[in-house]
Write a protein that holds these residues in place. Structure first.
Motif: not given
Length: 418
Positions: A45, A47, A50-51
């Motif tokens: 997780n 971020r 993930q982007r």
């Protein structure tokens, strides 16, 4: 732009060069991200990871937005630089602007930012996603048009774009990856991983206990001898055969030893009643296959046979596990009775020892593609069975044959180092 002062144009030029550096570093940073680490961080997780992962799912769109932005700011910077140079040097400023701007962009907007991004891809790529993602959404129609033309050209060149960028690793690539992990993976764990990759290169014939060394129960022996053998056995499982090792009737587990040594044990038939059917293994079976077969059949021991069904040896689950984790003791003298250390230089070897075991325990590099045992390796080199002890140099190692019996070499004295 003609109404702007030289000072304002210089500020604008500086901003454009910074933007160019951003796009250049973003391209290198995004493309050099470790995909496996990125996937791991995304699963945790993270971020920014993930982007970045979402952007890299369509590399054509990512490259499109970066190159559109980079070319736009570079062309605009060239125009601004030309205006500044003309105002300062007149018509001669065009050549001066071209030379100076090329040097400035090359150093400050290309080489330097790309080098930094290659060295620290996550530090550059993760923050860049905060800008690249909105830009991609904002300029999606232009990016879509550019990609449409680009992909059409790729198809005309008969290039399969779908086959590019696969993250699948071959066995050898994975081996290289483990090797280059360095201190990030402890040495012992690294060796275990490499050993697992090597399992398919090794067959059960390479690690089996040879036929001559199998300790089993012969039903033709006297009952008292069998009882004594059961009492003194160092193995938990013993093959049961009759007369000849080729005539194996089953495998006896010594957890039943208690009842054999009481008054209930009155005949040899009880041995067969409490024995499990023998499990046979083709001698060319690879270790990775056999490990799965042991698990599937819920076995821990198997009889290795050749193509004619004759018994060659015996292989156990422990033998395969030792190929992965190494011997269960680091003392060579205690690890194998086939190897006896005299001193730092001399070692007495049982000629029935496998070449693989000798290489592993002594750090030697004897060939493993030919004969499986030291006896076979020496006989192949001599091309006959010697009548008397002889000395020879075998693949750079000095060996002295000490004992010959039953048409086979039994023991060899060797120098540990070449």
């Amino acid at each position: 732009m003609n109404d702007m002062s030289v000072e304002s144009l210089l500020v604008l030029l500086l901003i454009l060069i910074i933007c160019s550096a951003f796009f250049s570093s973003s391209e290198t940073g995004m493309m050099t991200l470790n995909r496996y680490r990125l996937r791991h961080l995304a699963q945790q997780n993270h971020r920014a990871a993930q982007r970045a992962q979402r952007l890299l799912e369509r590399p054509d769109r990512l490259i499109g937005i970066i190159l559109i932005g980079n070319n736009f700011v570079n062309i605009l910077a060239s125009s601004v630089a030309t205006i500044i140079a003309i105002r300062i040097w007149g018509d001669a400023g065009i050549a001066i602007a071209t030379a100076l701007l090329t040097l400035v962009i090359l150093i400050f907007a290309e080489v330097t930012p790309k080098t930094i991004a290659a060295l620290y891809p996550e530090r550059i790529a993760f923050p860049a996603t905060l800008i690249l993602r909105p830009l991609l959404v904002l300029m999606y129609p232009l990016v879509w048009a550019v990609n449409l033309l680009s992909n059409g050209l790729i198809k005309l060149l008969r290039i399969d774009a779908s086959a590019i960028g696969s993250d699948h690793l071959s066995r050898e690539e994975l081996r290289t990856l483990v090797h280059e992990a360095g201190t990030r993976i402890p040495k012992q764990h690294r060796q275990m991983l490499l050993s697992i990759l090597d399992l398919e290169k090794v067959s059960v014939e390479d690690i089996m206990v040879p036929r001559s060394d199998i300790n089993g129960i012969d039903l033709e022996d006297d009952l008292d001898e069998i009882v004594e053998q059961l009492k003194t056995s160092q193995h938990t499982r013993l093959p049961v055969y009759k007369g000849d090792i080729n005539n194996i009737l089953g495998i006896l587990h010594l957890r039943n030893l208690g009842r054999f040594l009481t008054h209930e044990f009155s005949n040899k038939a009880m041995l067969l009643q409490h024995s499990r059917d023998a499990y046979f293994i083709p001698h060319k079976t690879s270790l990775n296959t056999q490990l799965l077969n042991f698990q599937k059949e819920q076995r821990r021991i198997g009889i290795v046979v050749d193509e004619y069904g004759d018994v060659l040896g015996l292989a156990t689950l422990e033998d395969i596990l030792e190929e992965i984790v190494g011997e269960f003791t680091t003392d060579v003298a205690n690890t194998s009775p086939e190897i006896t250390l005299f001193d730092d230089e001399r070692v007495l070897l049982d000629a029935s020892a496998t070449v693989r075991k000798i290489n592993k325990l002594l750090g030697w590099k004897l060939p493993i593609n030919g004969p499986k045992t030291l006896n076979g390796l020496i006989l192949e080199a001599l091309e006959n069975i010697p009548d008397n002890p002889v000395c020879l140099v075998l693949h750079g190692y000095r060996l002295e044959i000490k004992q010959i019996k039953d048409n086979a070499i039994k023991s060899v004295l060797a120098l540990r180092n070449q």
